[in-house]
Design an enzyme around this catalytic site. Structure first.
Site, PDB file in Angstrom:
ATOM      1  N   GLU A  72       7.043 -11.694  27.077  1.00  9.92           N
ATOM      2  CA  GLU A  72       6.143 -11.208  26.029  1.00  9.92           C
ATOM      3  C   GLU A  72       5.413 -12.410  25.417  1.00  9.92           C
ATOM      4  O   GLU A  72       6.041 -13.365  24.957  1.00  9.92           O
ATOM      5  CB  GLU A  72       6.909 -10.474  24.928  1.00  9.92           C
ATOM      6  CG  GLU A  72       7.328  -9.052  25.303  1.00  9.92           C
ATOM      7  CD  GLU A  72       6.183  -8.032  25.197  1.00  9.92           C
ATOM      8  OE1 GLU A  72       5.059  -8.408  24.807  1.00  9.92           O
ATOM      9  OE2 GLU A  72       6.434  -6.858  25.518  1.00  9.92           O
TER      10      GLU A  72
ATOM     11  N   TYR B 292       1.364  -8.870  26.600  1.00 10.56           N
ATOM     12  CA  TYR B 292       1.134  -9.341  25.241  1.00 10.56           C
ATOM     13  C   TYR B 292       1.856  -8.394  24.304  1.00 10.56           C
ATOM     14  O   TYR B 292       2.147  -7.241  24.666  1.00 10.56           O
ATOM     15  CB  TYR B 292      -0.345  -9.519  24.908  1.00 10.56           C
ATOM     16  CG  TYR B 292      -1.244  -8.304  24.823  1.00 10.56           C
ATOM     17  CD1 TYR B 292      -0.863  -7.131  24.170  1.00 10.56           C
ATOM     18  CD2 TYR B 292      -2.535  -8.357  25.350  1.00 10.56           C
ATOM     19  CE1 TYR B 292      -1.704  -6.046  24.066  1.00 10.56           C
ATOM     20  CE2 TYR B 292      -3.385  -7.262  25.264  1.00 10.56           C
ATOM     21  CZ  TYR B 292      -2.960  -6.114  24.625  1.00 10.56           C
ATOM     22  OH  TYR B 292      -3.798  -5.032  24.526  1.00 10.56           O
TER      23      TYR B 292
HETATM   24 ZN   LIG Z   1       3.575  -4.766  28.022  1.00  8.88          ZN
END
Ligand SMILES: [Zn+2]
Length: 272
Positions: A116, A52
């Site tokens: 991500e 994240y």
């Molecule tokens: Zn990371």
């Protein structure tokens, strides 16, 4: 200086990415020591690492990953609404893992593809991942795993490869759902109840056996019989991924049973 962009330079590697939004933060994938480098210019990725962003605003996280000053990046970026961008070509070495370890390897950037997922993270109260974002991430992961033949036991959290240093994507990430859709390894966690457990400060043969089990799964853990701060971080990382109901770094019977079941599932996956 030729500033005409090749048409294919703007085409994402995955059909689930809407477009390329290039980050300069990447290099060439390095071979493993002793590996023949004739066949490929760099190591073929065989791991998938989920993160994240841990920043309040997705757009700011994206800008940071594309800023040469930051020296960090990922291959893909998934917004809360599922909109997905490719920042670094899959064939290149994106800088997302940092100091890390899994199954004897430490240059995880060279061996992995990194995603991500925009989420404020623990500092922002760890809000739920919206359904649109999870659905988009799952499609992207399935596509990457298929195209690169990434095995289930090598789809991991950043926290798995850097315990004690990283806690993303966090215990709310729906690993079970991903595994049911063919992405990653899962075994139903054993119920939490009383009984013998191991915690920081203990030492001896049972702790050594526990460390050996974590090392067998892939965690970078010393097998020295000491339940220290580092082992506690590994236990917490394991719980965050595979026994998310309680993340406390204590190796209770539920944690140990779940670990044993996962190892059995891994052996099954490896011989299948
Ligand atoms: Zn990371």
């Amino acid at each position: 200086m030729n500033d005409i962009v090749k048409p294919d330079a703007a085409t994402p590697d995955s059909r689930f990415a809407a477009k390329v939004f290039p980050s300069p933060n990447h290099g060439e994938r390095k071979q493993r020591d002793g590996e023949n480098s004739d066949a490929l210019p760099g190591r073929r990725p065989d791991m998938l690492i989920l993160h994240y962003t841990g920043m309040p605003v997705a757009g700011e996280a994206l800008q940071w990953l594309c800023n040469p000053v930051s020296q960090v990046s990922s291959h893909y970026f998934v917004f809360e609404n599922g909109h997905t961008l490719q920042l670094v070509p899959e064939g290149r070495r994106a800088w997302h893992a940092g100091a890390s370890h899994w199954a004897g390897e430490t240059d995880i950037n060279s061996s992995s593809i990194g995603i991500e997922i925009a989420n404020p993270g623990h500092p922002g109260g760890l809000p739920d991942f919206p359904e649109e974002q999870i659905a988009a991430t799952l499609n992207l992961c399935r596509d990457i795993c298929e195209r690169w033949s990434i095995p289930p036991e090598r789809v991991l959290a950043h926290s798995d490869i850097a315990p004690g240093r990283k806690i993303d994507p966090g215990e709310k990430f729906p690993w079970r759902r991903f595994a049911e859709a063919g992405v990653g390894l899962w075994s139903e966690p054993a119920p939490i109840r009383g009984g013998r457990f191991f915690a920081r400060g203990e030492s001896g043969q049972p702790v050594e056996a526990l460390q050996a089990m974590f090392a067998m799964l892939g965690y970078g853990v010393a097998v020295d019989g000491l339940f220290d701060e580092k082992l506690e971080a590994v236990v917490a990382a394991f719980q965050r991924h595979w026994r998310p109901e309680k993340v406390d770094g204590v190796a209770d019977s539920s944690t140990i049973t779940t670990l044993r079941d996962l190892l059995a599932a891994t052996q099954g996956a490896r011989t299948a």
